[in-house]
Design an enzyme around this catalytic site. Structure first.
Site, short mmCIF file in Angstrom:
data_model
loop_
_atom_site.label_atom_id
_atom_site.label_comp_id
_atom_site.label_asym_id
_atom_site.label_seq_id
_atom_site.Cartn_x
_atom_site.Cartn_y
_atom_site.Cartn_z
CG ASN A 125 -6.66 -1.71 1.49
OD1 ASN A 125 -5.84 -0.57 0.31
ND2 ASN A 125 -6.30 -0.96 2.46
CG HIS B 193 -3.30 3.42 2.16
ND1 HIS B 193 -3.90 2.15 0.90
CD2 HIS B 193 -3.21 2.00 3.29
CE1 HIS B 193 -4.06 1.40 1.38
NE2 HIS B 193 -3.50 1.17 1.98
CB CYS C 12 -1.01 -0.07 1.14
SG CYS C 12 -2.04 -1.33 1.32
N1 COA Z 1 -18.46 -8.87 9.48
C1 COA Z 1 -18.49 -9.84 10.73
N2 COA Z 1 -18.42 -9.61 12.08
C2 COA Z 1 -16.72 -9.30 11.46
C3 COA Z 1 -16.18 -9.26 10.94
C4 COA Z 1 -17.15 -8.78 9.17
N3 COA Z 1 -16.98 -9.08 7.89
N4 COA Z 1 -14.86 -9.55 10.54
C5 COA Z 1 -14.33 -10.15 11.66
N5 COA Z 1 -15.78 -9.68 12.54
C6 COA Z 1 -15.81 -9.80 13.66
C7 COA Z 1 -14.61 -11.27 14.33
O1 COA Z 1 -14.88 -12.80 13.84
C8 COA Z 1 -15.16 -10.48 15.99
O2 COA Z 1 -15.65 -11.08 16.02
P1 COA Z 1 -15.03 -11.95 17.91
O3 COA Z 1 -15.52 -10.71 19.11
O4 COA Z 1 -16.92 -12.51 18.57
O5 COA Z 1 -14.13 -12.96 17.69
C9 COA Z 1 -15.07 -9.19 16.01
O6 COA Z 1 -15.16 -8.95 14.62
C10 COA Z 1 -14.10 -8.43 16.04
O7 COA Z 1 -13.34 -7.98 15.48
P2 COA Z 1 -11.83 -6.84 14.91
O8 COA Z 1 -11.25 -7.88 14.19
O9 COA Z 1 -11.58 -6.76 16.92
O10 COA Z 1 -12.43 -5.93 14.37
P3 COA Z 1 -12.09 -4.43 14.47
O11 COA Z 1 -12.87 -3.55 14.81
O12 COA Z 1 -10.26 -4.85 15.11
O13 COA Z 1 -11.81 -4.27 13.19
C11 COA Z 1 -10.84 -4.24 10.99
C12 COA Z 1 -10.90 -5.60 12.27
C13 COA Z 1 -9.49 -5.36 10.27
C14 COA Z 1 -11.68 -3.51 10.74
C15 COA Z 1 -9.20 -3.05 12.07
O14 COA Z 1 -8.18 -3.91 12.43
C16 COA Z 1 -8.59 -2.27 10.57
O15 COA Z 1 -8.82 -1.51 10.27
N6 COA Z 1 -7.36 -3.04 10.88
C17 COA Z 1 -6.32 -2.09 9.61
C18 COA Z 1 -6.77 -3.39 8.71
C19 COA Z 1 -5.40 -2.49 7.52
O16 COA Z 1 -5.96 -1.68 7.54
N7 COA Z 1 -5.00 -2.99 6.94
C20 COA Z 1 -4.06 -2.53 4.92
C21 COA Z 1 -3.45 -1.79 5.63
S1 COA Z 1 -2.73 -1.30 4.06
#
Ligand code: COA
Length: 325
Positions: A280, A250, A112
């Site tokens: 993204n 980004h 990215c």
């Molecule tokens: N739909 C519904 N539930 C979902 C889901 C989806 N698409 N994806 C994950 N969940 C659930 C998980 O299983 C978890 O359930 P649990 O509590 O029962 O275990 C819950 O949602 C919370 O998951 P979590 O990973 O803690 O969510 P979060 O609030 O941290 O958000 C991201 C996850 C990926 C959106 C966040 O971590 C993020 O944006 N990270 C950066 C990623 C990024 O930008 N990557 C590219 C960089 S260039």
């Protein structure tokens, strides 16, 4: 002419759009979850267009916008983590498609942050090797690399490409930039390659060609990096945020950008965002945003803009631009 400006911009996004509601028909998720956690409403998804095709379409638009012929391009840099092939580079395929027969062409792998790295490398080569015109393209086909059964990642990404033409000029365009990598965290986001497999391998390592990510770790990295990178380019150029017209980050997650705005004590309106429409698109996200802003006439000659990227590697970087066209 010693300086380098952006002389034209272009973008391509597949016409096929997949909404959050459509995703919720194939995996257990919802529009509410995706939108509230990421700011994404939909993403453009390839129906067969590969990375080189999308890159070439964006490049053709940027050439037209810059009013430069493909045979006048000396250098093509494609930033991608989803190339058509291991070899040749996507840039060589783009060179063939657009007929840029006089250029040197190669890819950059910085995920990215790839477009930021690409600008830095192209500018340096233009200054050292006497190249007059370059194409820097960010292009991704992430839909072929995500695991469509992994709801924690497949909802985040989209496909597309953005491109800029760089040209030598007496005016300053690309003012200053920096790139940095933290390879010790490489396991945070991976798309692995072929298995190490031959008649000589005793303990075979099975790799995964699908994207894997530690979302929480990447979130922490992204929030601190985006703020530090913006501050670094500001400090190095004795500027403050009042001197900056736009920040183009980004597009990974609205919450990352909201956090940065709060931490920097600046209105979130200073950040351009289009993640709602595209998701993204990795290396493509910044040049797609730039192209869109140009088309909407949001950016004007003399504007100061900061581009800031972060992603797999882990990598990050930022570029300060004087908009010169
Ligand atoms: N739909 C519904 N539930 C979902 C889901 C989806 N698409 N994806 C994950 N969940 C659930 C998980 O299983 C978890 O359930 P649990 O509590 O029962 O275990 C819950 O949602 C919370 O998951 P979590 O990973 O803690 O969510 P979060 O609030 O941290 O958000 C991201 C996850 C990926 C959106 C966040 O971590 C993020 O944006 N990270 C950066 C990623 C990024 O930008 N990557 C590219 C960089 S260039």
């Amino acid at each position: 002419m010693k300086e380098v400006i952006i002389g034209g911009v272009g973008k391509y996004a597949p016409s096929k759009i997949i909404t959050n509601d459509q995703l919720s028909e194939i995996i257990e998720t919802s529009d509410e979850w995706i939108y509230s956690r990421t700011g994404i409403k939909q993403r453009h998804v390839s129906i067969g267009e590969d990375t080189s095709y999308m890159a070439s379409e964006a490049a053709k638009m940027a050439l037209e916008n810059a009013n430069i012929r493909s045979i006048d391009i000396d250098l093509i840099v494609v930033a991608t983590c989803t190339p058509d092939m291991y070899t040749p580079s996507t840039a060589c395929i783009v060179q063939s498609i657009i007929g840029a027969n006089n250029s040197v062409a190669f890819d950059i792998s910085a995920a990215c942050s790839g477009f930021i790295y690409g600008l830095d490398v192209a500018k340096s080569l233009m200054k050292s090797n006497g190249y007059n015109n370059a194409l820097v393209i960010g292009a991704e086909n992430l839909s072929k690399s995500v695991d469509w059964e992994d709801r924690s990642t497949c909802v985040l990404f989209g496909d597309g490409a953005g491109a800029v033409v760089l040209s030598k000029s007496d005016n300053v365009g690309l003012i200053s930039s920096f790139c940095k990598s933290e390879g010790e965290k490489y396991k945070c986001i991976t798309i692995e390659g072929n298995d190490v497999d031959s008649p000589f391998v005793e303990n075979k390592v099975i790799k995964s060609s699908k994207l894997k990510m530690n979302g929480n770790e990447v979130f922490k990295f992204a929030t601190s990096t985006i703020v530090n990178s913006i501050n670094k380019v500001l400090n190095e150029n004795n500027l403050n945020l009042d001197d900056i017209d736009y920040i183009i980050p980004h597009q990974a997650n609205v919450r990352i950008i909201d956090y940065a705005a709060k931490k920097l004590k600046v209105s979130v309106d200073k950040f351009y965002m289009n993640i709602e429409e595209y998701g993204n698109t990795s290396a493509a996200s910044i040049p797609i945003a730039l192209s869109e802003m140009w088309k909407k006439k949001l950016i004007k000659k003399g504007n100061k803009i900061i581009l800031v990227g972060f992603g797999a590697g882990l990598t990050y970087g930022a570029t300060l631009i004087n908009w010169a066209i």
